[in-house]
Design an enzyme around this catalytic site. Structure first.
Site, PDB file in Angstrom:
ATOM      1  N   LYS A  13       0.836  -1.216   0.000  1.00 16.12           N
ATOM      2  CA  LYS A  13       0.000   0.000   0.000  1.00 16.12           C
ATOM      3  C   LYS A  13       0.872   1.267   0.000  1.00 16.12           C
ATOM      4  O   LYS A  13       0.669   2.162  -0.804  1.00 16.12           O
ATOM      5  CB  LYS A  13      -0.923   0.008   1.231  1.00 16.12           C
ATOM      6  CG  LYS A  13      -1.842  -1.202   1.336  1.00 16.12           C
ATOM      7  CD  LYS A  13      -2.761  -1.118   2.543  1.00 16.12           C
ATOM      8  CE  LYS A  13      -2.078  -1.144   3.896  1.00 16.12           C
ATOM      9  NZ  LYS A  13      -1.378  -2.422   4.225  1.00 16.12           N
ATOM     10  N   ARG A  88      -9.574   0.571   9.188  1.00 21.19           N
ATOM     11  CA  ARG A  88      -9.060  -0.755   9.488  1.00 21.19           C
ATOM     12  C   ARG A  88     -10.082  -1.643  10.174  1.00 21.19           C
ATOM     13  O   ARG A  88      -9.787  -2.767  10.555  1.00 21.19           O
ATOM     14  CB  ARG A  88      -7.856  -0.616  10.410  1.00 21.19           C
ATOM     15  CG  ARG A  88      -6.543  -0.780   9.653  1.00 21.19           C
ATOM     16  CD  ARG A  88      -5.451  -0.651  10.663  1.00 21.19           C
ATOM     17  NE  ARG A  88      -4.287  -1.411  10.317  1.00 21.19           N
ATOM     18  CZ  ARG A  88      -3.265  -0.920   9.618  1.00 21.19           C
ATOM     19  NH1 ARG A  88      -3.296   0.292   9.141  1.00 21.19           N
ATOM     20  NH2 ARG A  88      -2.207  -1.666   9.417  1.00 21.19           N
ATOM     21  N   ARG A 127      12.301  -6.648   5.016  1.00 20.66           N
ATOM     22  CA  ARG A 127      12.317  -5.270   5.508  1.00 20.66           C
ATOM     23  C   ARG A 127      12.875  -5.215   6.935  1.00 20.66           C
ATOM     24  O   ARG A 127      13.574  -4.271   7.306  1.00 20.66           O
ATOM     25  CB  ARG A 127      10.912  -4.660   5.463  1.00 20.66           C
ATOM     26  CG  ARG A 127      10.931  -3.190   5.872  1.00 20.66           C
ATOM     27  CD  ARG A 127       9.639  -2.465   5.578  1.00 20.66           C
ATOM     28  NE  ARG A 127       8.553  -2.927   6.441  1.00 20.66           N
ATOM     29  CZ  ARG A 127       7.294  -2.537   6.333  1.00 20.66           C
ATOM     30  NH1 ARG A 127       6.956  -1.685   5.373  1.00 20.66           N
ATOM     31  NH2 ARG A 127       6.359  -2.988   7.143  1.00 20.66           N
ATOM     32  N   ARG A 133      12.178  -2.278  11.451  1.00 20.68           N
ATOM     33  CA  ARG A 133      10.915  -1.730  12.009  1.00 20.68           C
ATOM     34  C   ARG A 133      10.447  -2.653  13.137  1.00 20.68           C
ATOM     35  O   ARG A 133      10.413  -3.872  12.977  1.00 20.68           O
ATOM     36  CB  ARG A 133       9.859  -1.635  10.885  1.00 20.68           C
ATOM     37  CG  ARG A 133       8.768  -0.657  11.195  1.00 20.68           C
ATOM     38  CD  ARG A 133       7.883  -0.441   9.993  1.00 20.68           C
ATOM     39  NE  ARG A 133       6.533  -0.899  10.273  1.00 20.68           N
ATOM     40  CZ  ARG A 133       5.511  -0.756   9.459  1.00 20.68           C
ATOM     41  NH1 ARG A 133       5.685  -0.163   8.292  1.00 20.68           N
ATOM     42  NH2 ARG A 133       4.321  -1.199   9.784  1.00 20.68           N
ATOM     43  N   ARG A 144      -0.236  -9.283  13.174  1.00 11.09           N
ATOM     44  CA  ARG A 144      -0.815  -8.234  12.303  1.00 11.09           C
ATOM     45  C   ARG A 144      -1.695  -8.877  11.235  1.00 11.09           C
ATOM     46  O   ARG A 144      -2.763  -8.351  10.896  1.00 11.09           O
ATOM     47  CB  ARG A 144       0.308  -7.410  11.651  1.00 11.09           C
ATOM     48  CG  ARG A 144       0.958  -6.428  12.620  1.00 11.09           C
ATOM     49  CD  ARG A 144       2.323  -5.963  12.161  1.00 11.09           C
ATOM     50  NE  ARG A 144       2.321  -5.217  10.922  1.00 11.09           N
ATOM     51  CZ  ARG A 144       3.405  -5.001  10.175  1.00 11.09           C
ATOM     52  NH1 ARG A 144       4.592  -5.471  10.556  1.00 11.09           N
ATOM     53  NH2 ARG A 144       3.317  -4.307   9.064  1.00 11.09           N
TER      54      ARG A 144
HETATM   55  P1  AP5 Z   1       4.747  -1.535   1.942  1.00 10.08           P
HETATM   56  O1  AP5 Z   1       4.538  -0.735   0.719  1.00 10.08           O
HETATM   57  O2  AP5 Z   1       5.289  -0.869   3.154  1.00 10.08           O
HETATM   58  O3  AP5 Z   1       3.403  -2.315   2.303  1.00 10.08           O
HETATM   59  P2  AP5 Z   1       2.187  -1.835   3.191  1.00 10.08           P
HETATM   60  O4  AP5 Z   1       0.993  -2.538   2.693  1.00 10.08           O
HETATM   61  O5  AP5 Z   1       2.155  -0.333   3.257  1.00 10.08           O
HETATM   62  O6  AP5 Z   1       2.647  -2.478   4.559  1.00 10.08           O
HETATM   63  P3  AP5 Z   1       2.945  -1.890   5.992  1.00 10.08           P
HETATM   64  O7  AP5 Z   1       3.667  -2.974   6.713  1.00 10.08           O
HETATM   65  O8  AP5 Z   1       3.639  -0.563   5.978  1.00 10.08           O
HETATM   66  O9  AP5 Z   1       1.485  -1.681   6.427  1.00 10.08           O
HETATM   67  P4  AP5 Z   1       0.706  -2.065   7.689  1.00 10.08           P
HETATM   68  O10 AP5 Z   1      -0.671  -1.979   7.189  1.00 10.08           O
HETATM   69  O11 AP5 Z   1       1.024  -3.280   8.440  1.00 10.08           O
HETATM   70  O12 AP5 Z   1       1.289  -0.965   8.647  1.00 10.08           O
HETATM   71  P5  AP5 Z   1       0.823   0.523   8.984  1.00 10.08           P
HETATM   72  O13 AP5 Z   1       2.021   1.348   8.902  1.00 10.08           O
HETATM   73  O14 AP5 Z   1      -0.394   0.911   8.233  1.00 10.08           O
HETATM   74  O15 AP5 Z   1       5.665  -2.770   1.534  1.00 10.08           O
HETATM   75  C1  AP5 Z   1       6.118  -3.694   2.497  1.00 10.08           C
HETATM   76  C2  AP5 Z   1       7.521  -4.198   2.083  1.00 10.08           C
HETATM   77  O16 AP5 Z   1       7.394  -4.927   0.867  1.00 10.08           O
HETATM   78  C3  AP5 Z   1       8.514  -3.068   1.807  1.00 10.08           C
HETATM   79  O17 AP5 Z   1       9.790  -3.450   2.239  1.00 10.08           O
HETATM   80  C4  AP5 Z   1       8.476  -2.913   0.280  1.00 10.08           C
HETATM   81  O18 AP5 Z   1       9.691  -2.416  -0.250  1.00 10.08           O
HETATM   82  C5  AP5 Z   1       8.200  -4.344  -0.164  1.00 10.08           C
HETATM   83  N1  AP5 Z   1       7.436  -4.426  -1.407  1.00 10.08           N
HETATM   84  C6  AP5 Z   1       6.417  -3.603  -1.805  1.00 10.08           C
HETATM   85  N2  AP5 Z   1       5.933  -4.005  -3.007  1.00 10.08           N
HETATM   86  C7  AP5 Z   1       6.637  -5.114  -3.352  1.00 10.08           C
HETATM   87  C8  AP5 Z   1       6.607  -5.995  -4.477  1.00 10.08           C
HETATM   88  N3  AP5 Z   1       5.754  -5.804  -5.481  1.00 10.08           N
HETATM   89  N4  AP5 Z   1       7.450  -7.052  -4.500  1.00 10.08           N
HETATM   90  C9  AP5 Z   1       8.343  -7.247  -3.475  1.00 10.08           C
HETATM   91  N5  AP5 Z   1       8.433  -6.428  -2.382  1.00 10.08           N
HETATM   92  C10 AP5 Z   1       7.598  -5.380  -2.321  1.00 10.08           C
HETATM   93  O19 AP5 Z   1       0.361   0.324  10.512  1.00 10.08           O
HETATM   94  C11 AP5 Z   1       1.294  -0.009  11.529  1.00 10.08           C
HETATM   95  C12 AP5 Z   1       0.564  -0.110  12.852  1.00 10.08           C
HETATM   96  O20 AP5 Z   1      -0.007   1.166  13.181  1.00 10.08           O
HETATM   97  C13 AP5 Z   1      -0.633  -1.076  12.902  1.00 10.08           C
HETATM   98  O21 AP5 Z   1      -0.235  -2.404  13.180  1.00 10.08           O
HETATM   99  C14 AP5 Z   1      -1.462  -0.471  14.039  1.00 10.08           C
HETATM  100  O22 AP5 Z   1      -0.918  -0.781  15.292  1.00 10.08           O
HETATM  101  C15 AP5 Z   1      -1.286   1.016  13.807  1.00 10.08           C
HETATM  102  N6  AP5 Z   1      -2.315   1.577  12.937  1.00 10.08           N
HETATM  103  C16 AP5 Z   1      -2.155   2.126  11.699  1.00 10.08           C
HETATM  104  N7  AP5 Z   1      -3.331   2.547  11.198  1.00 10.08           N
HETATM  105  C17 AP5 Z   1      -4.258   2.255  12.135  1.00 10.08           C
HETATM  106  C18 AP5 Z   1      -5.668   2.422  12.194  1.00 10.08           C
HETATM  107  N8  AP5 Z   1      -6.343   2.949  11.170  1.00 10.08           N
HETATM  108  N9  AP5 Z   1      -6.313   2.004  13.312  1.00 10.08           N
HETATM  109  C19 AP5 Z   1      -5.650   1.471  14.340  1.00 10.08           C
HETATM  110  N10 AP5 Z   1      -4.313   1.256  14.337  1.00 10.08           N
HETATM  111  C20 AP5 Z   1      -3.627   1.651  13.250  1.00 10.08           C
END
Ligand code: AP5
Length: 186
Positions: A13, A88, A127, A133, A144
């Site tokens: 994302k 979420r 990552r 992280r 997660r």
């Molecule tokens: P990346 O692009 O970072 O993927 P992502 O879907 O954004 O994954 P995240 O791990 O950042 O998202 P998340 O939803 O778990 O965490 P968030 O920060 O929202 O890509 C991931 C990796 O893959 C990278 O290394 C990238 O380079 C690689 N990659 C990408 N595309 C690729 C491809 N095509 N092929 C190979 N590799 C690839 O949330 C973190 C925490 O915050 C949550 O757990 C929660 O505690 C809290 N939080 C956030 N939002 C809320 C909410 N709305 N409500 C409550 N808690 C929340």
């Protein structure tokens, strides 16, 4: 264009939103990034959010809603936005409809990136090695994913019912996936 990105942790994302924001000229708003910045700055919000984030659990709806209300009301979202990481759960989806309805900036498309869990575990392990992280350890990643399955996956139906959900195959190179997203938006 007003877009919400859906998809499990590690589905790309953030990566894809970063590319699309340049093309569309709209802000990329990630609740994960906003929360990590609050944790790093040790703000009261960050201090309250940290334990849940480190465990791979959701931060409370109330805390995140405050953050999103403030951010979505900024002038720069008038021309559009890419929202990543919110909503979420169903309560957040309903709260978001209200916030955006009152701003007259409702979501136009929900793009759901689909990636299988084993690929996600591999991506996030890589990552973890590169960036360290705190929630990318295997145990927390598994939690997660469980939280995603139980609470976040049903959010897709909220947007499907509105007729604005598009499922996107999230496996392939970053460029290939970017092209699929552009095709879905054209
Ligand atoms: P990346 O692009 O970072 O993927 P992502 O879907 O954004 O994954 P995240 O791990 O950042 O998202 P998340 O939803 O778990 O965490 P968030 O920060 O929202 O890509 C991931 C990796 O893959 C990278 O290394 C990238 O380079 C690689 N990659 C990408 N595309 C690729 C491809 N095509 N092929 C190979 N590799 C690839 O949330 C973190 C925490 O915050 C949550 O757990 C929660 O505690 C809290 N939080 C956030 N939002 C809320 C909410 N709305 N409500 C409550 N808690 C929340």
């Amino acid at each position: 264009m007003r877009i919400v990105f859906l998809g499990p942790p590690g589905s790309g994302k953030g990566t894809q939103a970063t590319l699309l924001k340049e093309r569309l000229g709209v802000p990329h708003i990630s609740t994960g990034e906003l929360l990590r910045a609050a944790v790093a700055a040790k703000t009261p919000l960050g201090l309250q959010a940290k334990a849940a984030m480190d465990a791979g659990e959701l931060v409370s709806d109330e805390l995140v809603l405050g953050l999103i209300e403030e951010r979505m009301a900024s002038d720069d979202t008038a021309k559009g936005y890419i929202l990543d990481g919110y909503p979420r759960n169903l309560a957040q989806a309903e709260a978001l409809d209200q916030v955006l309805g009152s701003l007259n900036r409702p979501v136009q498309k929900a793009l759901a990136l689909m990636v299988d869990e084993e690929q996600i575990v591999q991506r996030l392990a890589k990552r973890a090695e590169m960036e360290g992280r705190s929630d990318d350890t295997e145990e927390v990643v598994r939690n997660r994913l469980a939280v995603y399955r139980e609470q976040t996956a049903p959010v897709a139906d909220h947007y499907r019912a509105k007729g604005i959900l598009v499922d996107i195959d999230g496996v392939g190179t970053i460029e290939e996936i970017n092209q699929r997203l552009q095709n879905a938006l054209d």
